[in-house]
Scaffold this active site. Sequence first.
Site, PDB file in Angstrom:
ATOM      1  N   SER B  13     -16.384  -7.768 -72.341  1.00 24.50           N
ATOM      2  CA  SER B  13     -15.203  -8.368 -71.724  1.00 24.50           C
ATOM      3  C   SER B  13     -15.613  -9.304 -70.605  1.00 24.50           C
ATOM      4  O   SER B  13     -16.770  -9.353 -70.209  1.00 24.50           O
ATOM      5  CB  SER B  13     -14.298  -7.263 -71.199  1.00 24.50           C
ATOM      6  OG  SER B  13     -15.012  -6.476 -70.284  1.00 24.50           O
ATOM      7  N   CYS B  14     -14.642 -10.021 -70.104  1.00 23.68           N
ATOM      8  CA  CYS B  14     -14.802 -10.983 -69.014  1.00 23.68           C
ATOM      9  C   CYS B  14     -15.530 -10.322 -67.848  1.00 23.68           C
ATOM     10  O   CYS B  14     -15.175  -9.201 -67.493  1.00 23.68           O
ATOM     11  CB  CYS B  14     -13.414 -11.449 -68.575  1.00 23.68           C
ATOM     12  SG  CYS B  14     -13.404 -12.555 -67.190  1.00 23.68           S
ATOM     13  N   PRO B  15     -16.514 -10.916 -67.213  1.00 26.03           N
ATOM     14  CA  PRO B  15     -17.040 -12.275 -67.393  1.00 26.03           C
ATOM     15  C   PRO B  15     -18.279 -12.347 -68.273  1.00 26.03           C
ATOM     16  O   PRO B  15     -18.952 -13.366 -68.285  1.00 26.03           O
ATOM     17  CB  PRO B  15     -17.424 -12.646 -65.960  1.00 26.03           C
ATOM     18  CG  PRO B  15     -17.974 -11.359 -65.409  1.00 26.03           C
ATOM     19  CD  PRO B  15     -17.180 -10.249 -66.069  1.00 26.03           C
ATOM     20  N   MET B  16     -18.593 -11.261 -68.990  1.00 23.57           N
ATOM     21  CA  MET B  16     -19.863 -11.206 -69.725  1.00 23.57           C
ATOM     22  C   MET B  16     -20.072 -12.323 -70.755  1.00 23.57           C
ATOM     23  O   MET B  16     -21.173 -12.871 -70.825  1.00 23.57           O
ATOM     24  CB  MET B  16     -20.025  -9.826 -70.392  1.00 23.57           C
ATOM     25  CG  MET B  16     -20.243  -8.698 -69.421  1.00 23.57           C
ATOM     26  SD  MET B  16     -21.445  -9.099 -68.149  1.00 23.57           S
ATOM     27  CE  MET B  16     -22.936  -9.100 -69.143  1.00 23.57           C
TER      28      MET B  16
END
Lengths: 159, 75
Positions: B13-16
């Site tokens: 998920s964000c920010p990955m």
Amino acid sequence: MEQQNKSTMVVFSGDLDKAMASFIIATGAAAMGKQVTMFFTFWGLNILRKEEYVKVEKSFMDKMFAKMLPRGPEKLGISKMNMGGLGAKFMKSTMKKKNIVTLKELIEMAQDLDVKMVACTMSMDVMGITKEELIDGLDYAGVASYLADADESKINLFI
Amino acid sequence: MNSTQVLDTKGLSCPMPIVKTKKAMDTLNSGDILEILATDKGAVNDLAAWSKSSGHELLDHKEEDGVFKFWIKKG
């Protein structure tokens, strides 16, 4: 090609949810090629505390203060519905199930992406927190250093 | 499309997705094409914005069985 624009952030809050938002923005900005400075002040310093107890000479008041404040990312509460830590536990377990990156991992990622993390020395004095109690790789400075970075930034947040 | 490298960010998920994309892109040369797989619903807008502000070109993207695929050419 890569614009060297900067982003700065004052991390005032020591709440888990706000700390996560700060580090998501910081790592995101770094991934977009920005030079990011995070300035940690007051409760925000708790995010940077080492999890283990560090023995340092302190006054009685400073010792009491240090005892009452959370030590590091695993100990922070959330800004709403914390319910004595139960809310934070619930949120962490939910995030784990949904494969959301943890605050600890976000901090490591920020350091890996060369995000400049600055601890406010005045707040450290107020809260009786010493350099030995904070994680490695930090800068130590005051308002002028923050303002100088903020002056050159297109994005500036207070969290 | 002929991609130089494939990056799998499925389940992240964000920010990955953008952090991993940035890291992968750093290892490539100008003109190389990075293919990215993602399941984060924000990835479509995020990778478009990331490409734009980082000076790379988002060549194409599509969705296949809930997996988003992106092709970004390094600027």
